[in-house]
Motif scaffolding. Structure first.
Motif, PDB file in Angstrom:
ATOM      1  N   PRO A 100     -11.730   2.267  12.249  1.00 28.20           N
ATOM      2  CA  PRO A 100     -12.546   2.173  11.036  1.00 28.20           C
ATOM      3  C   PRO A 100     -12.377   3.391  10.136  1.00 28.20           C
ATOM      4  N   LEU A 101     -12.565   3.175   8.861  1.00 25.09           N
ATOM      5  CA  LEU A 101     -12.448   4.259   7.892  1.00 25.09           C
ATOM      6  C   LEU A 101     -13.416   5.395   8.204  1.00 25.09           C
ATOM      7  N   ASP A 102     -14.633   5.050   8.597  1.00 26.35           N
ATOM      8  CA  ASP A 102     -15.616   6.106   8.848  1.00 26.35           C
ATOM      9  C   ASP A 102     -15.284   6.925  10.088  1.00 26.35           C
ATOM     10  N   GLU A 103     -14.526   6.350  11.014  1.00 26.53           N
ATOM     11  CA  GLU A 103     -14.093   7.116  12.185  1.00 26.53           C
ATOM     12  C   GLU A 103     -13.081   8.170  11.781  1.00 26.53           C
ATOM     13  N   TYR A 104     -12.156   7.800  10.914  1.00 26.75           N
ATOM     14  CA  TYR A 104     -11.212   8.792  10.380  1.00 26.75           C
ATOM     15  C   TYR A 104     -11.957   9.862   9.585  1.00 26.75           C
ATOM     16  N   ALA A 105     -12.864   9.423   8.727  1.00 22.12           N
ATOM     17  CA  ALA A 105     -13.467  10.320   7.747  1.00 22.12           C
ATOM     18  C   ALA A 105     -14.377  11.381   8.359  1.00 22.12           C
ATOM     19  N   LYS A 106     -14.962  11.096   9.516  1.00 20.92           N
ATOM     20  CA  LYS A 106     -15.978  12.013  10.032  1.00 20.92           C
ATOM     21  C   LYS A 106     -15.425  13.360  10.480  1.00 20.92           C
ATOM     22  N   TYR A 107     -14.102  13.474  10.551  1.00 21.41           N
ATOM     23  CA  TYR A 107     -13.497  14.735  10.980  1.00 21.41           C
ATOM     24  C   TYR A 107     -13.123  15.639   9.804  1.00 21.41           C
ATOM     25  N   PHE A 108     -13.514  15.256   8.579  1.00 23.16           N
ATOM     26  CA  PHE A 108     -13.112  16.019   7.401  1.00 23.16           C
ATOM     27  C   PHE A 108     -14.326  16.387   6.551  1.00 23.16           C
ATOM     28  N   ASP A 109     -14.208  17.519   5.877  1.00 23.62           N
ATOM     29  CA  ASP A 109     -15.261  17.952   4.963  1.00 23.62           C
ATOM     30  C   ASP A 109     -15.171  17.209   3.637  1.00 23.62           C
ATOM     31  N   THR A 110     -13.957  16.966   3.164  1.00 25.19           N
ATOM     32  CA  THR A 110     -13.727  16.200   1.944  1.00 25.19           C
ATOM     33  C   THR A 110     -12.590  15.217   2.183  1.00 25.19           C
ATOM     34  N   ILE A 111     -12.693  14.044   1.575  1.00 25.95           N
ATOM     35  CA  ILE A 111     -11.685  12.996   1.724  1.00 25.95           C
ATOM     36  C   ILE A 111     -11.387  12.416   0.350  1.00 25.95           C
ATOM     37  N   SER A 112     -10.116  12.298   0.038  1.00 25.95           N
ATOM     38  CA  SER A 112      -9.683  11.627  -1.189  1.00 25.95           C
ATOM     39  C   SER A 112      -9.075  10.287  -0.813  1.00 25.95           C
ATOM     40  N   VAL A 113      -9.533   9.213  -1.461  1.00 24.91           N
ATOM     41  CA  VAL A 113      -8.944   7.887  -1.242  1.00 24.91           C
ATOM     42  C   VAL A 113      -8.581   7.295  -2.606  1.00 24.91           C
ATOM     43  N   CYS A 114      -7.426   6.621  -2.652  1.00 26.14           N
ATOM     44  CA  CYS A 114      -6.901   6.123  -3.916  1.00 26.14           C
ATOM     45  C   CYS A 114      -7.229   4.643  -4.102  1.00 26.14           C
ATOM     46  N   LEU A 115      -7.567   4.281  -5.323  1.00 25.65           N
ATOM     47  CA  LEU A 115      -7.902   2.901  -5.642  1.00 25.65           C
ATOM     48  C   LEU A 115      -6.733   2.146  -6.267  1.00 25.65           C
ATOM     49  N   SER A 116      -5.716   2.856  -6.708  1.00 27.25           N
ATOM     50  CA  SER A 116      -4.561   2.186  -7.309  1.00 27.25           C
ATOM     51  C   SER A 116      -3.415   2.042  -6.326  1.00 27.25           C
ATOM     52  N   LYS A 117      -3.247   2.968  -5.383  1.00 31.57           N
ATOM     53  CA  LYS A 117      -2.203   2.840  -4.372  1.00 31.57           C
ATOM     54  C   LYS A 117      -2.647   1.827  -3.324  1.00 31.57           C
ATOM     55  N   GLY A 118      -1.952   0.730  -3.244  1.00 32.56           N
ATOM     56  CA  GLY A 118      -2.246  -0.252  -2.214  1.00 32.56           C
ATOM     57  C   GLY A 118      -3.411  -1.164  -2.530  1.00 32.56           C
ATOM     58  N   ILE A 119      -4.456  -0.646  -3.145  1.00 36.72           N
ATOM     59  CA  ILE A 119      -5.638  -1.449  -3.438  1.00 36.72           C
ATOM     60  C   ILE A 119      -5.462  -2.244  -4.722  1.00 36.72           C
ATOM     61  N   GLY A 120      -4.630  -1.752  -5.623  1.00 32.27           N
ATOM     62  CA  GLY A 120      -4.279  -2.540  -6.799  1.00 32.27           C
ATOM     63  C   GLY A 120      -5.211  -2.408  -7.979  1.00 32.27           C
ATOM     64  N   ALA A 121      -6.144  -1.445  -7.951  1.00 34.80           N
ATOM     65  CA  ALA A 121      -6.985  -1.222  -9.129  1.00 34.80           C
ATOM     66  C   ALA A 121      -6.139  -0.617 -10.246  1.00 34.80           C
ATOM     67  N   PRO A 122      -6.527  -0.831 -11.494  1.00 36.52           N
ATOM     68  CA  PRO A 122      -5.729  -0.286 -12.594  1.00 36.52           C
ATOM     69  C   PRO A 122      -5.644   1.236 -12.588  1.00 36.52           C
ATOM     70  N   ILE A 123      -6.712   1.887 -12.142  1.00 35.02           N
ATOM     71  CA  ILE A 123      -6.752   3.351 -12.230  1.00 35.02           C
ATOM     72  C   ILE A 123      -7.861   3.860 -11.321  1.00 35.02           C
ATOM     73  N   GLY A 124      -7.687   5.091 -10.814  1.00 32.29           N
ATOM     74  CA  GLY A 124      -8.803   5.762 -10.171  1.00 32.29           C
ATOM     75  C   GLY A 124      -8.624   6.130  -8.712  1.00 32.29           C
TER      76      GLY A 124
END
Length: 368
Positions: free
Chosen positions: A189-213
């Protein structure tokens, strides 16, 4: 609402090459249109709450790009020079963000090439720390990337690095632009990965297909500070609601398609290898690092032939390139790709070794 859409050119240079659909533009019309600088926009707030919940954190912030969210994440963790960031030598934060760590955070970087050639290990980290407080810029942040070059960083290694960082008063940032891919490929799960970091950047246009962000995710206090620094960088956008609404739609509708994208990528890699081509890296998610030297083809030859079939890959006079699949690439595209490659290999039989190696363009300057 359907995400079905057929682009005129099937672009395999990057998963940032997805094109907005008519559905996206229709959805924009239904979004709220208030001011996000003051936190008043309902659609933007809904997206930020949704992503924070997905990653199991208190808050997130919608920003214009992954470059901005990475730099915000690092800047909130780096408070007083002299200080430095340790990261993979191939990482986006080091190679493709215009020297942002030095510019925004007044930090130096310790780029490390993993000894295993795939991902950083705790040994790589401990062997390259800067700890000399008198003469050096002490390592304050360890920045990891998952996926990196389409390969997945094992959670076990992330845990080891996290434990070491906590014991030694260091912060952890994750460039998780394609964390969606890692999660879908591993079932973690995403939250399992995320809990080991102070800050996390996730992209909405790479792979997810949003126009921007992209989104920066962390504690409420961290995101409060990130919002201020975003404004300082000129990144406070006003009526962001229409873009936020489309991004939320893509999270809900495109993430479930990622396993199919991975299947097609693996199939394409296997079929190209069956033609005698090689891979420079393991194919674990949606990327293929193709090496055509064994069949005597240049990437330029392959790219030219594919473009005649409306398929675009990154050109190179050498024999290496990166191929990236996304949700707008279907089985027919894969089949056509293989047909074109097969014809070229047959035509080139007996010419192996005649192609000059040149400089391989695994990372063309126009795409990452």
């Amino acid at each position: 609402m359907s995400t079905a859409y057929t682009p005129k050119i099937f672009d395999l240079t990057s998963d940032t090459a997805t094109e907005p659909t008519d559905d996206h533009f229709d959805l924009m019309k239904t979004a709220s249109r208030k001011d996000d600088v003051f936190g008043d926009d309902e659609s933007t707030n809904k997206l930020e709450s949704h992503v924070a919940n997905m990653l199991g954190r208190e808050a997130s912030l919608f920003c214009v790009s992954g470059c901005m969210t990475n730099q915000l994440g690092l800047r909130t963790l780096l408070t007083q020079p002299p200080h430095s960031v340790l990261c993979d030598a191939r990482s986006h934060v080091y190679n493709y963000e215009s020297g942002g760590i030095a510019y925004h955070s007044q930090a130096s970087v310790s780029p490390v090439m993993p000894k295993n050639g795939i991902h950083l290990t705790l040994h790589d980290v401990t062997s390259n720390l800067i700890q000399d407080e008198l003469h050096g810029a002490v390592t304050k942040v360890i920045s990891l990337e998952n996926t990196l070059d389409g390969t997945i960083m094992p959670l076990t290694e992330i845990k080891r690095i996290h434990a070491f960082a906590r014991e030694n008063d260091m912060k952890l940032h994750l460039d998780g632009a394609r964390l969606w891919n890692a999660s879908q490929a591993t079932g973690i799960p995403l939250d399992e990965y995320a809990k080991y970091f102070d800050t996390i950047s996730v992209c909405l246009s790479k792979g997810i297909g949003a126009p921007i962000g992209s989104m920066i995710v962390g504690s409420s206090e961290t995101i409060k500070r990130a919002r201020i620094i975003r404004k300082l960088m000129g990144g406070g956008w006003r009526q962001a609601g229409p873009l936020a609404a489309v991004a939320l739609h893509c999270l809900e509708t495109v993430i479930p398609t990622i396993p199919e994208t991975h299947r097609l990528t693996s199939q394409l890699a296997d079929r190209l290898q069956a033609l005698g081509m090689g891979l420079a890296l393991p194919c674990q998610t949606n990327m293929i690092f193709l090496d055509t030297s064994a069949v005597g083809l240049s990437i330029d030859q392959l790219a030219e032939a594919l473009l005649k079939k409306n398929i675009r890959i990154s050109p190179s006079p050498g024999t290496g390139t990166r191929i990236v699949l996304h949700y707008q690439i279907n089985q027919q595209v894969v089949d056509t790709f293989v047909e074109v490659a097969s014809e070229l290999v047959q035509q080139n039989t007996g010419k192996v070794g005649t192609v000059q190696s040149g400089k391989n363009s695994f990372y063309p300057s126009s795409r990452k």
